[in-house]
Write an enzyme that holds these catalytic residues in place. Structure first.
Site, PDB file in Angstrom:
ATOM      1  CD1 TRP A   6      -2.629  -6.298  -2.720  1.00 31.52           C
ATOM      2  CD2 TRP A   6      -2.877  -5.189  -4.619  1.00 31.52           C
ATOM      3  NE1 TRP A   6      -2.767  -7.222  -3.712  1.00 31.52           N
ATOM      4  CE2 TRP A   6      -2.920  -6.577  -4.899  1.00 31.52           C
ATOM      5  CE3 TRP A   6      -3.013  -4.275  -5.672  1.00 31.52           C
ATOM      6  CZ2 TRP A   6      -3.085  -7.075  -6.186  1.00 31.52           C
ATOM      7  CZ3 TRP A   6      -3.180  -4.787  -6.959  1.00 31.52           C
ATOM      8  CH2 TRP A   6      -3.211  -6.165  -7.200  1.00 31.52           C
ATOM      9  CE  LYS A  26      16.473  -6.801 -12.142  1.00 28.65           C
ATOM     10  NZ  LYS A  26      16.938  -7.810 -11.178  1.00 28.65           N
ATOM     11  CG  ASN A  52       2.055  -0.775   3.481  1.00 31.47           C
ATOM     12  OD1 ASN A  52       1.472  -1.810   3.174  1.00 31.47           O
ATOM     13  ND2 ASN A  52       3.273  -0.483   3.059  1.00 31.47           N
ATOM     14  N   GLY A  53       0.198  -2.682   5.793  1.00 34.54           N
ATOM     15  CA  GLY A  53       0.631  -3.809   6.609  1.00 34.54           C
ATOM     16  C   GLY A  53      -0.526  -4.697   7.014  1.00 34.54           C
ATOM     17  CE  LYS A  94      20.725 -14.202  -8.214  1.00 43.24           C
ATOM     18  NZ  LYS A  94      20.410 -15.023  -9.287  1.00 43.24           N
ATOM     19  CD  GLU A  99      18.637 -17.911  -8.404  1.00 46.91           C
ATOM     20  OE1 GLU A  99      18.748 -16.688  -8.174  1.00 46.91           O
ATOM     21  OE2 GLU A  99      18.530 -18.378  -9.558  1.00 46.91           O
ATOM     22  CD  GLU A 129      22.918 -13.923 -12.204  1.00 46.55           C
ATOM     23  OE1 GLU A 129      22.100 -13.692 -13.104  1.00 46.55           O
ATOM     24  OE2 GLU A 129      22.604 -13.940 -10.990  1.00 46.55           O
ATOM     25  NE  ARG A 178       4.014   0.926  -1.960  1.00 47.67           N
ATOM     26  CZ  ARG A 178       5.020   0.509  -1.199  1.00 47.67           C
ATOM     27  NH1 ARG A 178       6.253   0.838  -1.523  1.00 47.67           N
ATOM     28  NH2 ARG A 178       4.805  -0.220  -0.139  1.00 47.67           N
ATOM     29  CB  CYS A 220      -0.913   0.011   1.221  1.00 51.79           C
ATOM     30  SG  CYS A 220      -2.049  -1.396   1.302  1.00 51.79           S
ATOM     31  CG  HIS A 249      25.354 -41.111 -12.706  1.00 56.46           C
ATOM     32  ND1 HIS A 249      25.291 -42.329 -13.361  1.00 56.46           N
ATOM     33  CD2 HIS A 249      24.566 -41.232 -11.612  1.00 56.46           C
ATOM     34  CE1 HIS A 249      24.481 -43.145 -12.708  1.00 56.46           C
ATOM     35  NE2 HIS A 249      24.025 -42.504 -11.644  1.00 56.46           N
TER      36      HIS A 249
END
Length: 617
Positions: free
Chosen positions: A75, A612, A101-102, A487, A483, A490, A27, A2, A506
């Site tokens: 939201w 990006k 908000n929350g 990271k 992942e 990258e 948002r 929010c 293997h």
């Protein structure tokens, strides 16, 4: 998620508030509103469901003016996205209004308590209890009433309050979601995000958890929830919008790693019925009946999003019992995929503009398959072309190496797996409630994990000169191994490879020597026999590595110490169900990659040769 904006100063507040709300649109929101107090003490509120133009139309029909005010984009988390549930909310007497908000976790018990004392509530929201609490605590000072009210709240919240009983004052409080207080030329601002006020001031205070900001025409005062004065540095924000969002962190990547609890929380809270366990997915042209009838699922993505897709396969097949395949976006359309009306094709992209994934989406649509986009950018091409959209609400991600967007994607996929399971009758009410409870607990566990910084110092000194790494995982943890390896590649330029732990014999065993660090995901759900059995097999892999002189870094579950005892280094994560452990496991892998890259002098935010968003094939 929010958006909050507040203003007091020399200008008319309405244009300032509306400009701030527009700058918070990224948002995501489903309703908006504002409140203004005039010099005569008149309090005016305007609210509207839907987009900001609806609020503008409400203001055109019924103009409002005042001396100062607060605004909000909502939201929905508690209560439908209607005008009556839109913020700001007021107390019984109509003197005090609040934007929030929350999530207030104990709002039901507080509501029962307040109702028993004669309070009458008019909305379905958790926010409405806050102005009612302030009303009960009010004895002439708004900040004192807010301080006493927030002491009763459990959960995460950012609030801003105004009251005509204590005019010329905005009081904001933070416990979880971000709040900034801006200082201009004889004008002062409060906001949930810097972009909301960056057009008016560069000077801001970043509130920390437990901080309050009191804004008056004379300036900004900061205090804690106990009423004690607090000193925070006044930060000068540069006009470069990228730099303006770094918020004091050395790198965007580190900031975004630490934003993951918020990103996951914002992605899930408005979609999970906390009492029923039901999942609510909006922005869908796919009906529940269609979801129930799909015979297979294809997930298409690239890079980090592809790893999220692999984890999503385990979630969907385990919970919804729907056969699921995962494809690279760059390969999907070139293999003449067998998809049609009975296939749900899911596209995952942080930007929603990845060229290969967009091409895959169009191929699936051409063959008659409904498509569902999981992305992080409202209005992205992928979202516009999809039959359904699941926004991840991670917020802008600046670092090239995706971190918070990945975690938000995992959370979104878990929501989708639960939803599919519910509409297909594969998930009972009790199990849904328990899974929802465990999911909602994940952000708090992530915060606890991020508070532990000590394990990385010794690890980095030992490992940063290595030329190669091997990452191992089984089941849903294999995508997390991939992942983790990505990271490291990258941001540090070290060659790293993710591998299924069961495939060590293997080929990869030939690589192991004293120079090869092996990162093993050796977690388990202590209450799940199948998960514990998987862990036993992984312990055997650790023994194989140690027997060949390899160095083992183990990601282990708190309370399950067998893997830690067999390893050179161990990083512990909180216990969680098997399908939610990846959200916790990935954090130490991200931090390990980040700290190694920094030690090696690499540009972690803008690694060489990478962009990006990959918007060309």
């Amino acid at each position: 998620m929010c958006g909050i904006i507040g203003y007091i100063g020399q200008r008319k507040p309405l244009p300032v508030l509306m400009e701030g709300l527009k700058r918070l649109e990224y948002r995501g929101y489903d309703s908006a509103g504002l409140a203004l107090i005039g010099h005569d003490g008149r309090l005016e509120i305007r609210r509207a469901s839907g987009k900001l133009h609806n609020l503008e139309e409400a203001l055109r029909r019924a103009p409002a003016d005042g001396w100062y005010g607060i605004g909000h984009t909502r939201w929905a988390t508690h209560g439908r996205p209607t005008e009556e549930n839109a913020h700001p909310h007021r107390d019984c007497r109509g003197d005090t209004v609040v934007v929030h908000n929350g999530i207030i976790e104990n709002y039901l018990e507080l509501k029962e308590e307040l109702t028993a004392r004669g309070h009458v509530f008019g909305t379905e929201t958790d926010t409405e209890i806050i102005p009612h609490l302030i009303e009960e605590c009010f004895e002439g000072s708004l900040e004192e009433a807010v301080r006493r009210a927030v002491a009763r709240l459990r959960g995460v919240f950012a609030i801003a309050a105004i009251s005509r009983l204590d005019p010329g004052k905005i009081v904001a409080a933070r416990q979880g979601p971000p709040v900034v207080a801006g200082v201009g030329e004889q004008e002062y601002f409060v906001a949930s995000d810097i972009p909301a006020i960056l057009n008016s001031t560069r000077d801001v205070f970043f509130l920390e958890d437990g901080d309050m900001a009191i804004l008056t025409p004379e300036g900004v005062r900061l205090a804690d929830f106990a009423g004690r004065p607090v000193q925070r540095p006044l930060s000068r924000i540069l006009w470069d919008p990228v730099l303006a969002e770094k918020g004091g962190y050395r790198h965007f990547m580190l900031k975004e790693i630490y934003e993951q609890p918020r990103a996951v929380r914002d992605t899930i809270v408005n979609r999970v019925g906390q009492e029923s366990g039901r999942i609510f997915l909006d922005e869908m042209q796919i009906s529940p009946a269609q979801f129930a009838a799909f015979r297979e699922v294809k997930i298409v993505a690239c890079g980090t999003s592809w790893h999220a897709a692999l984890a999503g396969k385990y979630m969907i097949e385990r919970l919804a019992r729907v056969p699921t395949e995962v494809d690279y976006g760059s390969e999907f359309r070139y293999r003449d995929p067998l998809v049609g009306p009975e296939t749900l094709t899911i596209l995952i992209s942080q930007s929603g503009e990845t060229a290969d994934t967009l091409a895959a989406q169009r191929e699936a649509k051409r063959k008659g398959s409904p498509t569902l986009a999981i992305c992080n950018v409202m209005g992205a091409m992928m979202a516009r072309e999809a039959s359904g959209v699941l926004m991840t609400h991670a917020g802008p991600e600046i670092g090239v190496a995706s971190t918070k967007a990945f975690s938000a994607q995992l959370a979104a996929l878990f929501l989708l797996a639960m939803y599919l399971a519910e509409v297909r009758g594969e998930l009972g009410a009790a199990e849904s409630r328990e899974l929802a409870r465990q999911l909602l607990a994940v952000p708090g566990k992530m915060e606890r994990l991020l508070a532990e910084t000590e394990p990385y110092d010794e690890l980095v000194r030992s490992l940063f000169r290595a030329s190669n790494f091997l990452y191992l995982g089984r089941g849903i943890h294999y995508p997390i191994a991939l992942e983790g390896a990505l990271k490291l590649k990258e941001v540090s330029y070290i060659h790293a490879e993710g591998y299924p732990a069961g495939e060590m014999k293997h080929g990869p065993n030939a690589l192991i020597d004293e120079n090869l660090p092996v990162v093993v995901i050796a977690t388990a759900d202590p209450g799940d026999p199948a998960s514990l059995q998987r862990l036993e097999k992984t312990l055997g892999n650790i023994e194989e590595v140690k027997a060949r002189g390899g160095r083992v870094v183990a990601i282990v579950t708190e309370g399950l110490d067998a893997a830690a005892a067999r390893s050179d280094f161990a990083i512990r994560v909180p216990a969680a169900p098997e399908l939610l452990l990846p959200l916790l496991e990935v954090i130490p892998l991200q931090l390990l990659a980040y700290h190694i890259a920094v030690r090696r002098g690499c540009d972690v935010d803008q690694p060489r040769n990478l962009a990006k968003s990959v918007t060309v094939e």
